[in-house]
Write a protein that holds these residues in place. Structure first.
Motif, mmCIF file in Angstrom:
data_model
loop_
_atom_site.group_PDB
_atom_site.id
_atom_site.type_symbol
_atom_site.label_atom_id
_atom_site.label_comp_id
_atom_site.label_asym_id
_atom_site.label_seq_id
_atom_site.Cartn_x
_atom_site.Cartn_y
_atom_site.Cartn_z
ATOM 1 N N ALA A 9 18.197 4.510 -38.080
ATOM 2 C CA ALA A 9 18.916 5.246 -37.026
ATOM 3 C C ALA A 9 18.020 6.367 -36.503
ATOM 4 C CB ALA A 9 20.199 5.826 -37.615
ATOM 5 N N MET A 10 17.991 6.486 -35.187
ATOM 6 C CA MET A 10 17.153 7.532 -34.570
ATOM 7 C C MET A 10 17.945 8.290 -33.521
ATOM 8 S SD MET A 10 13.569 5.597 -33.746
ATOM 9 C CE MET A 10 13.252 6.677 -32.417
ATOM 10 N N ASP A 11 17.901 9.597 -33.589
ATOM 11 C CA ASP A 11 18.523 10.427 -32.555
ATOM 12 C C ASP A 11 17.502 11.417 -32.023
ATOM 13 O OD1 ASP A 11 21.162 9.422 -32.531
ATOM 14 O OD2 ASP A 11 21.650 10.549 -34.362
ATOM 15 N N GLY A 12 17.845 12.019 -30.904
ATOM 16 C CA GLY A 12 16.982 13.045 -30.327
ATOM 17 C C GLY A 12 17.326 13.237 -28.868
ATOM 18 N N PRO A 13 16.793 14.303 -28.269
ATOM 19 C CA PRO A 13 17.125 14.613 -26.875
ATOM 20 C C PRO A 13 16.483 13.647 -25.885
ATOM 21 C CG PRO A 13 15.444 16.113 -27.684
ATOM 22 C CD PRO A 13 15.858 15.281 -28.859
ATOM 23 N N ALA A 14 16.868 13.812 -24.635
ATOM 24 C CA ALA A 14 16.357 12.949 -23.560
ATOM 25 C C ALA A 14 14.842 13.097 -23.414
ATOM 26 C CB ALA A 14 17.037 13.340 -22.248
ATOM 27 N N ARG A 133 22.253 9.398 -29.575
ATOM 28 C CA ARG A 133 22.465 10.829 -29.805
ATOM 29 C C ARG A 133 23.314 11.074 -31.058
ATOM 30 N NH1 ARG A 133 20.118 9.919 -25.649
ATOM 31 N NH2 ARG A 133 19.838 11.292 -23.849
ATOM 32 N N ASP A 134 24.091 10.059 -31.453
ATOM 33 C CA ASP A 134 25.025 10.246 -32.577
ATOM 34 C C ASP A 134 24.907 9.110 -33.589
ATOM 35 O OD1 ASP A 134 25.979 8.198 -31.000
ATOM 36 O OD2 ASP A 134 28.080 8.783 -31.146
ATOM 37 N N ILE A 135 23.759 8.472 -33.624
ATOM 38 C CA ILE A 135 23.606 7.305 -34.520
ATOM 39 C C ILE A 135 23.454 7.764 -35.969
ATOM 40 C CG2 ILE A 135 22.393 5.109 -34.882
ATOM 41 C CD1 ILE A 135 23.733 5.473 -32.086
ATOM 42 N N THR A 136 22.668 8.833 -36.179
ATOM 43 C CA THR A 136 22.461 9.315 -37.555
ATOM 44 C C THR A 136 23.669 10.096 -38.066
ATOM 45 O OG1 THR A 136 21.440 11.355 -36.743
ATOM 46 C CG2 THR A 136 19.958 9.537 -37.249
ATOM 47 N N THR A 137 24.437 10.691 -37.150
ATOM 48 C CA THR A 137 25.536 11.563 -37.568
ATOM 49 C C THR A 137 26.888 10.860 -37.598
ATOM 50 O OG1 THR A 137 25.753 12.236 -35.271
ATOM 51 C CG2 THR A 137 24.513 13.715 -36.722
ATOM 52 N N HIS A 138 27.080 9.879 -36.726
ATOM 53 C CA HIS A 138 28.413 9.310 -36.577
ATOM 54 C C HIS A 138 28.472 7.785 -36.709
ATOM 55 C CE1 HIS A 138 32.568 9.261 -35.364
ATOM 56 N NE2 HIS A 138 32.289 8.351 -34.451
ATOM 57 N N VAL A 139 27.571 7.098 -36.013
ATOM 58 C CA VAL A 139 27.655 5.624 -36.007
ATOM 59 C C VAL A 139 27.213 5.058 -37.362
ATOM 60 C CG1 VAL A 139 26.906 3.505 -34.850
ATOM 61 C CG2 VAL A 139 27.303 5.574 -33.502
ATOM 62 N N PHE A 140 26.045 5.487 -37.838
ATOM 63 C CA PHE A 140 25.557 5.043 -39.146
ATOM 64 C C PHE A 140 25.124 6.244 -40.002
ATOM 65 C CE2 PHE A 140 24.871 0.932 -36.881
ATOM 66 C CZ PHE A 140 25.665 0.151 -37.711
ATOM 67 N N PRO A 141 26.114 7.053 -40.456
ATOM 68 C CA PRO A 141 25.726 8.218 -41.269
ATOM 69 C C PRO A 141 25.100 7.816 -42.602
ATOM 70 C CG PRO A 141 28.127 7.977 -41.174
ATOM 71 C CD PRO A 141 27.572 6.977 -40.224
ATOM 72 N N ASN A 142 25.301 6.539 -43.005
ATOM 73 C CA ASN A 142 24.694 6.073 -44.264
ATOM 74 C C ASN A 142 23.520 5.134 -44.010
ATOM 75 O OD1 ASN A 142 26.595 7.457 -45.894
ATOM 76 N ND2 ASN A 142 28.096 5.851 -45.398
ATOM 77 N N PRO A 194 28.528 15.416 -30.553
ATOM 78 C CA PRO A 194 27.380 15.932 -29.800
ATOM 79 C C PRO A 194 26.064 15.584 -30.499
ATOM 80 C CG PRO A 194 28.372 17.677 -31.082
ATOM 81 C CD PRO A 194 29.241 16.471 -31.279
ATOM 82 N N LEU A 195 24.976 15.754 -29.789
ATOM 83 C CA LEU A 195 23.666 15.565 -30.405
ATOM 84 C C LEU A 195 23.485 16.673 -31.437
ATOM 85 C CD1 LEU A 195 20.770 14.377 -30.526
ATOM 86 C CD2 LEU A 195 20.172 15.947 -28.686
ATOM 87 N N SER A 196 23.261 16.290 -32.683
ATOM 88 C CA SER A 196 23.004 17.317 -33.695
ATOM 89 C C SER A 196 22.129 16.719 -34.784
ATOM 90 C CB SER A 196 24.312 17.865 -34.273
ATOM 91 O OG SER A 196 24.948 16.885 -35.037
ATOM 92 N N PHE A 197 21.559 17.621 -35.574
ATOM 93 C CA PHE A 197 20.616 17.194 -36.601
ATOM 94 C C PHE A 197 21.362 16.977 -37.922
ATOM 95 C CE2 PHE A 197 17.633 18.653 -39.975
ATOM 96 C CZ PHE A 197 16.778 17.570 -39.910
#
Ligand code: DC
Length: 229
Positions: A9-14, A133-142, A194-197
């Motif tokens: 999973a990868m997130d980050g800004p535009a 934007r929310d893959i690491t925090t919400h979609v696939f937190p594990n 939201p996008l968060s770390f």
């Protein structure tokens, strides 16, 4: 369409290079690559095509449920491309208009719930690199690997400027920077997901790194873990 492997999973800004890097990583590992921003953009595009009032949340959520969604592998078998009612939308969804309205569409809880479910179905068997934007925090937190890719806004604007220039298009660095800041703000301030770390994500600041070097760093982590299995 099953390929077993890790969920990356990868997130980050535009404009930070998630797509290019994600595709390289997926290709090297023989995984699928999913760009979830494409889904929000595709829904926005369809709403605009149908001349729907994009500020009408109920109608946009209803449209998401009505569309026949498909995600078919690209010719190189890496990227899962979004099809809306049988139309491959990748070429239609990159313009500024779709980009601008897509932040609004992405703020609707019903839309996020809908895509989150789809994204979980697409990634559940592993063997996938998914970015958004929310893959690491919400979609696939594990997820097996959680990566937060960052770069300064100046560097992201510079990269976008050179991209546009290389494509023979007009570009203004100041305006690009302003647009990126606006999108960052929308992504960070959104009430829902939201996008968060994520605390347990690996932060990669690519301000002074090439995209190749970032991809190599991720591949090294994945191969290291794979060797230990
Ligand atoms: O990554 P992108 O710029 O193509 O994304 C388009 C829009 O969708 C942008 O406003 C951010 C939003 N988005 C989101 O809210 N959640 C995701 N997982 C992916 C994108």
């Amino acid at each position: 369409m099953k390929k077993k492997g890790f969920i990356i999973a990868m997130d980050g800004p535009a404009g930070v290079g998630k797509s290019t890097i994600g595709q390289w990583v997926a290709k090297s590992l023989g995984y699928y690559f999913v760009n979830t921003g494409e889904m929000y953009r595709a829904l926005t595009w369809k709403a605009l095509e149908k001349k729907l009032d994009v500020s009408d949340e109920k109608k946009v959520v209803k449209l998401a449920h009505q569309i026949h969604w498909e995600f078919r592998p690209s010719s190189d078998g890496v990227t899962l491309k979004t099809f809306v009612d049988d139309v491959p939308v990748s070429a239609h969804i990159r313009d500024e208009r779709v980009g601008a309205f897509s932040s609004q569409v992405a703020s609707y809880p019903g839309v996020r719930k809908f895509f989150c479910k789809l994204q979980r179905i697409l990634g559940k068997d592993g063997g996938v690199v998914m970015e958004g934007r929310d893959i690491t925090t919400h979609v696939f937190p594990n997820a097996d690997f959680k990566i937060y890719l960052d770069a300064s806004v100046e560097e992201r604007a510079k990269r976008r400027y050179h991209q546009l220039k290389a494509a023979g298009q007009d570009a203004n660095w100041g305006k690009i920077k302003e647009a990126i800041l606006k999108r960052d703000l929308g992504d960070l301030k959104r009430k829902i997901n939201p996008l968060s770390f994520a605390k347990d994500a690996v932060l990669i600041d690519s301000t002074h790194m090439s995209r190749r070097a970032v991809a190599q760093k991720i591949l090294k982590m994945v191969r290291h873990r794979r060797a230990k299995l």
